[in-house]
Motif scaffolding. Structure first.
Motif, PDB file in Angstrom:
ATOM      1  N   LYS A 144      58.675  95.475  82.156  1.00 52.21           N
ATOM      2  CA  LYS A 144      57.783  97.052  82.211  1.00 52.21           C
ATOM      3  C   LYS A 144      58.623  97.910  81.071  1.00 52.21           C
ATOM      4  CE  LYS A 144      57.691  96.958  87.560  1.00 52.21           C
ATOM      5  NZ  LYS A 144      58.101  97.632  88.655  1.00 52.21           N
ATOM      6  N   LEU A 145      59.741  97.606  80.815  1.00 55.30           N
ATOM      7  CA  LEU A 145      60.307  98.615  79.939  1.00 55.30           C
ATOM      8  C   LEU A 145      59.660  98.002  78.530  1.00 55.30           C
ATOM      9  CD1 LEU A 145      64.258  98.662  80.551  1.00 55.30           C
ATOM     10  CD2 LEU A 145      62.212  99.856  81.448  1.00 55.30           C
ATOM     11  N   ASN A 146      59.490  96.915  78.158  1.00 60.56           N
ATOM     12  CA  ASN A 146      58.911  96.395  77.004  1.00 60.56           C
ATOM     13  C   ASN A 146      57.413  96.862  76.905  1.00 60.56           C
ATOM     14  OD1 ASN A 146      58.904  94.733  74.553  1.00 60.56           O
ATOM     15  ND2 ASN A 146      57.587  93.554  75.610  1.00 60.56           N
ATOM     16  N   GLN A 147      56.742  96.623  78.114  1.00 63.94           N
ATOM     17  CA  GLN A 147      55.436  97.277  77.962  1.00 63.94           C
ATOM     18  C   GLN A 147      55.358  98.801  77.718  1.00 63.94           C
ATOM     19  OE1 GLN A 147      54.076  96.012  81.869  1.00 63.94           O
ATOM     20  NE2 GLN A 147      54.014  93.972  81.208  1.00 63.94           N
ATOM     21  N   LYS A 148      56.315  99.346  78.111  1.00 66.64           N
ATOM     22  CA  LYS A 148      56.207 101.063  77.869  1.00 66.64           C
ATOM     23  C   LYS A 148      56.777 100.978  76.416  1.00 66.64           C
ATOM     24  CE  LYS A 148      58.260 102.382  82.342  1.00 66.64           C
ATOM     25  NZ  LYS A 148      57.211 103.007  83.112  1.00 66.64           N
ATOM     26  N   CYS A 149      57.367 100.349  75.823  1.00 72.87           N
ATOM     27  CA  CYS A 149      57.595 100.435  74.414  1.00 72.87           C
ATOM     28  C   CYS A 149      56.402  99.913  73.605  1.00 72.87           C
ATOM     29  CB  CYS A 149      58.867  99.608  73.881  1.00 72.87           C
ATOM     30  SG  CYS A 149      60.514 100.367  74.724  1.00 72.87           S
ATOM     31  N   SER A 150      55.826  99.037  73.913  1.00 67.08           N
ATOM     32  CA  SER A 150      54.682  98.588  73.230  1.00 67.08           C
ATOM     33  C   SER A 150      53.356  99.731  73.212  1.00 67.08           C
ATOM     34  CB  SER A 150      54.029  97.213  73.922  1.00 67.08           C
ATOM     35  OG  SER A 150      55.030  96.211  73.623  1.00 67.08           O
ATOM     36  N   LEU A 151      53.439 100.356  74.302  1.00 65.07           N
ATOM     37  CA  LEU A 151      52.248 101.458  74.616  1.00 65.07           C
ATOM     38  C   LEU A 151      52.926 102.484  73.593  1.00 65.07           C
ATOM     39  CD1 LEU A 151      51.825 101.282  78.202  1.00 65.07           C
ATOM     40  CD2 LEU A 151      50.068 100.424  76.509  1.00 65.07           C
ATOM     41  N   ASN A 152      54.036 102.823  73.195  1.00 65.43           N
ATOM     42  CA  ASN A 152      54.399 103.931  72.401  1.00 65.43           C
ATOM     43  C   ASN A 152      54.743 103.269  70.975  1.00 65.43           C
ATOM     44  OD1 ASN A 152      54.535 106.279  74.008  1.00 65.43           O
ATOM     45  ND2 ASN A 152      55.407 104.741  75.557  1.00 65.43           N
ATOM     46  N   ASN A 153      54.235 102.117  70.564  1.00 64.36           N
ATOM     47  CA  ASN A 153      54.708 101.520  69.187  1.00 64.36           C
ATOM     48  C   ASN A 153      56.155 101.593  69.027  1.00 64.36           C
ATOM     49  OD1 ASN A 153      53.777 100.254  66.780  1.00 64.36           O
ATOM     50  ND2 ASN A 153      53.581 102.291  65.848  1.00 64.36           N
ATOM     51  N   ILE A 154      57.027 101.362  69.895  1.00 63.42           N
ATOM     52  CA  ILE A 154      58.427 101.276  70.031  1.00 63.42           C
ATOM     53  C   ILE A 154      58.749  99.728  69.889  1.00 63.42           C
ATOM     54  CG2 ILE A 154      60.510 101.941  70.848  1.00 63.42           C
ATOM     55  CD1 ILE A 154      59.031 104.381  72.200  1.00 63.42           C
ATOM     56  N   VAL A 155      59.891  99.572  69.051  1.00 61.45           N
ATOM     57  CA  VAL A 155      60.477  98.306  69.075  1.00 61.45           C
ATOM     58  C   VAL A 155      61.545  98.313  69.961  1.00 61.45           C
ATOM     59  CG1 VAL A 155      61.760  96.522  67.644  1.00 61.45           C
ATOM     60  CG2 VAL A 155      59.936  98.121  66.357  1.00 61.45           C
ATOM     61  N   PHE A 156      61.310  97.180  70.942  1.00 60.09           N
ATOM     62  CA  PHE A 156      62.158  96.782  71.829  1.00 60.09           C
ATOM     63  C   PHE A 156      63.152  95.669  71.430  1.00 60.09           C
ATOM     64  CE2 PHE A 156      62.942  95.049  76.249  1.00 60.09           C
ATOM     65  CZ  PHE A 156      63.771  96.015  76.764  1.00 60.09           C
ATOM     66  N   VAL A 157      64.624  95.976  71.694  1.00 59.76           N
ATOM     67  CA  VAL A 157      65.498  94.943  71.112  1.00 59.76           C
ATOM     68  C   VAL A 157      66.407  94.817  72.292  1.00 59.76           C
ATOM     69  CG1 VAL A 157      67.397  94.806  69.478  1.00 59.76           C
ATOM     70  CG2 VAL A 157      65.396  95.918  68.838  1.00 59.76           C
ATOM     71  N   PRO A 158      66.184  94.040  73.217  1.00 58.77           N
ATOM     72  CA  PRO A 158      67.155  93.607  74.386  1.00 58.77           C
ATOM     73  C   PRO A 158      68.200  92.681  74.072  1.00 58.77           C
ATOM     74  CG  PRO A 158      64.869  92.165  74.754  1.00 58.77           C
ATOM     75  CD  PRO A 158      65.000  93.028  73.230  1.00 58.77           C
ATOM     76  N   MET A 159      69.418  92.889  74.489  1.00 55.12           N
ATOM     77  CA  MET A 159      70.515  92.136  74.475  1.00 55.12           C
ATOM     78  C   MET A 159      70.813  91.128  75.840  1.00 55.12           C
ATOM     79  SD  MET A 159      73.059  93.972  71.912  1.00 55.12           S
ATOM     80  CE  MET A 159      73.253  95.516  72.863  1.00 55.12           C
ATOM     81  N   THR A 160      71.301  89.860  75.635  1.00 59.17           N
ATOM     82  CA  THR A 160      71.586  89.109  76.803  1.00 59.17           C
ATOM     83  C   THR A 160      72.601  89.793  77.472  1.00 59.17           C
ATOM     84  OG1 THR A 160      72.469  87.562  75.248  1.00 59.17           O
ATOM     85  CG2 THR A 160      70.180  87.190  75.792  1.00 59.17           C
ATOM     86  N   VAL A 161      72.695  89.445  78.859  1.00 58.93           N
ATOM     87  CA  VAL A 161      73.528  89.908  79.778  1.00 58.93           C
ATOM     88  C   VAL A 161      74.886  89.205  79.528  1.00 58.93           C
ATOM     89  CG1 VAL A 161      74.231  90.278  81.861  1.00 58.93           C
ATOM     90  CG2 VAL A 161      71.973  90.685  81.305  1.00 58.93           C
ATOM     91  N   THR A 162      76.018  90.060  79.262  1.00 63.00           N
ATOM     92  CA  THR A 162      77.399  89.502  78.859  1.00 63.00           C
ATOM     93  C   THR A 162      77.862  88.878  80.331  1.00 63.00           C
ATOM     94  OG1 THR A 162      78.220  91.507  78.801  1.00 63.00           O
ATOM     95  CG2 THR A 162      77.666  90.558  76.687  1.00 63.00           C
ATOM     96  N   PRO A 163      78.959  88.080  80.226  1.00 68.73           N
ATOM     97  CA  PRO A 163      79.625  87.363  81.116  1.00 68.73           C
ATOM     98  C   PRO A 163      80.492  88.403  81.919  1.00 68.73           C
ATOM     99  CG  PRO A 163      80.341  86.446  79.274  1.00 68.73           C
ATOM    100  CD  PRO A 163      79.317  87.162  78.857  1.00 68.73           C
TER     101      PRO A 163
END
Length: 372
Positions: A259-278
């Motif tokens: 959902k967050l990535n879709q919101k970014c895509s709609l606004n031409n924003i680059v989405f940079v997610p990081m993996t969840v740390t232990p």
């Protein structure tokens, strides 16, 4: 002329903290990445039921004369409950990569509308008491008038982002690479899918779910890049302070991040997610927070992030020990979930290398047609 936030720290409702302003005096020293001749401050009293009174508000730089800050032409004023307001514009000559100190005097002793930051490389707090917990009040953003549009990066996440151990040094380094401004939208205890709940004394400050507050960040800051680091509290809290039935499946986490990535895509924003740390070894509310089921969910979610997002940063293996279920000693602050200040600097360098290797600055210039 372009108006842009050049420093921003998201506030939350710390209703369990009292006498934050025992001295009646606070200084916030912030790093200013862009040259400007006009700024204004965003005053914040969003979570308090009483007016926030300012008897004196000045800004100054080392070796320079202080400047009084006004609101509606007045130098003493108060901010209504549950509100935020910009000051009048301030004439000031600030060079790029300079420091600015905001000096606040207020008779309010207990203030619940607070920001927090433990790193001193981008934001330094002085409360004139014995407190050294990084909480501050009054000012949550600085806006400047600039001639050219900067690249805007929002850090969005939980306490790992909020504390500033990686986000602050990374912000500072990025400003030296290009005309970049950043904002810290990390909230301690925040979860991707659920608002704060459970027995913790801090629950009110955990804020709304990340999927629900994301739009506000996009609208307020209008970033070009979102560096996203959230999900560990979705796994850690259930059964260790929050109801166990709030433990998400990996698919529910995947649906949330999509959902967050879709919101970014709609606004031409680059989405940079990081993996969840232990987080194995962490004790939350007196309860051992980790279990094998949660670890499976974390690993499945991380695999999806790495294979699904072109700008993903696979941080988890970098900070893990050989078991891949615990933070490595060199990154662990001691509670087995938060990183140390030294570890945070290493994480900042790791993320910076990833951003540069993926050519993100050039991608943003192409997307936004930003020219030097």
């Amino acid at each position: 002329m372009i108006y842009t936030d050049t420093w921003l720290q998201d506030f939350s409702d710390y209703n369990n903290i009292n006498n934050i302003n025992e001295s009646g005096h606070q200084e916030i020293t912030i790093f200013k990445p862009l040259a400007t001749k006009k700024i204004r401050l965003r005053l914040n009293n969003l979570y308090d039921d009483v007016p926030l009174k300012f008897t004196k508000l000045v800004i100054h730089r080392e070796g320079r004369k202080s400047i009084d800050v006004h609101v509606d032409g007045k130098y003493t004023f108060e901010l209504a409950p549950h509100s935020a307001k910009w000051t009048d514009w301030i004439d000031i000559d600030i060079k790029a990569n300079d420091y600015l100190t905001i000096d606040i005097h207020s008779p309010n002793k207990t203030i619940h509308s607070l920001g927090s930051n433990l790193s001193e490389s981008f934001t330094k707090i002085k409360n004139f008491t014995d407190r050294n917990d990084g909480f501050f009040f009054g000012v949550s953003a600085v806006q400047a008038q600039v001639e050219k549009k900067p690249i805007k990066i929002a850090f969005f996440g939980d306490s790992l982002t909020n504390q500033g151990f990686f986000s602050a040094p990374l912000s500072k380094e990025l400003t030296y690479i290009n005309r970049i401004v950043t904002a810290n939208y990390g909230i301690s205890g925040n979860r991707l899918l659920h608002p704060g709940s459970g027995k913790s004394q801090w629950v009110q400050s955990f804020g709304p779910a990340g999927v629900d507050r994301f739009d506000e960040m996009l609208n307020d800051f209008q970033p070009d890049i979102v560096i996203f680091m959230e999900g560990v509290n979705d796994l850690l809290h259930p059964g260790a302070g929050s109801p166990i039935d709030e433990l998400p499946t990996s698919q529910e986490l995947i649906d949330g991040i999509n959902k967050l990535n879709q919101k970014c895509s709609l606004n031409n924003i680059v989405f940079v997610p990081m993996t969840v740390t232990p987080f194995r070894g962490n004790i939350n509310n007196g309860i051992y927070a980790w279990n094998p089921k949660k670890e499976v969910i974390r690993q499945e979610f991380n695999k999806y992030i790495v294979r699904s997002f072109p700008y993903a940063v696979d941080l988890a293996p970098f900070v893990s020990d050989a078991s891949q279920t615990r933070l490595a000693y060199e990154f662990d602050s001691g509670d087995h979930i938060h990183t140390s200040k030294c570890g945070g600097r290493k994480i900042a360098q790791f993320i910076e290398r990833n951003l540069i290797d993926k050519g993100l600055v050039e991608v943003i210039k192409a997307n936004r047609q930003i020219t030097e």
